[in-house]
Design a protein around this motif. Structure first.
Motif: not given
Length: 216
Positions: A123-124, A132-137, A139-143
């Motif tokens: 999607x990103x 996707x590789x530039x920004x922070x991916x 975390x589990x809470x956000x997922x």
């Protein structure tokens, strides 16, 4: 894969579009409209999407209540690109040059963490390749707070309209009025930095490269 068409530039002859047309329409955009039943009423919301060869990944928080109540509920996802106005000699023959795709089916809510990460990556990258590789991916809470749907591309329809008005050979041609098309082209502008960005941090190359390129 199922396609329908009412292509006006081929004398309204119905024909089947190749899969490449569907993929081109999906790849040219990143915002879709998700139609779903929520609490018994139809709701259509704009959202973002990405895809692989077989599936469409849709950010679909609005659908979570509906799918929780009815896991077999069907949805419709639409993507449309407006290419211009068709200005004919008569108002009746006015129209729009456009490319559109509709994807139908019963979506699956993605719960597996690895699969959700892959869907969010697509999607990103669909919207901004390289981000996707530039920004922070996530975390589990956000997922856990993100609703992502997977919808098969097996059933889809494509509609395309292009070309000039249809009344050039009609009696209206004798009116002496101008007729033609007014093209619409959208292009990305130069990156605008966040006002809170510290001095010295410049836009990455993959963002700068989008400036001036066509969207849609």
């Amino acid at each position: 894969m199922t396609y329908t068409d009412d292509h006006r530039t081929t004398h309204r002859h119905l024909r089947q579009h190749p899969r490449a047309d569907l993929e081109a329409i999906l790849d040219a955009g990143f915002v879709c409209h998700l139609g779903v039943m929520v609490d018994g009423a139809p709701v259509v919301v704009p959202t973002v999407y990405g895809r692989d060869e077989r599936r469409l990944y849709v950010h679909g928080s609005v659908a979570s209540r509906s799918l929780a109540a009815d896991p077999n509920a069907a949805v419709c996802v639409t993507v449309t690109h407006v290419d211009g106005l068709v200005l004919a000699r008569s108002v009746f023959e006015h129209g729009v040059n456009y490319r559109s795709a509709m994807v139908h089916g019963v979506p699956r809510m993605i719960t597996d963490e690895a699969e959700k990460l892959e869907g969010l990556r697509r999607l990103t990258e669909h919207a901004t390749p390289g981000q996707w590789t530039y920004a922070r991916q996530p975390n589990r809470k956000e997922l856990a707070a993100t609703t992502l749907l997977s919808l098969s591309l097996e059933e889809a329809s494509v509609k395309i309209r292009s070309g000039a008005p249809d009344d050039g050979a009609s009696a209206d041609a004798e009116l002496g009025l101008w007729a033609g098309t007014l093209p619409l082209n959208a292009r990305w502008g130069a990156p605008t930095a966040d006002p809170l960005l510290p001095t010295g941090i410049t836009a990455p190359a993959h963002v700068v490269a989008r400036a001036g390129t066509r969207q849609g």
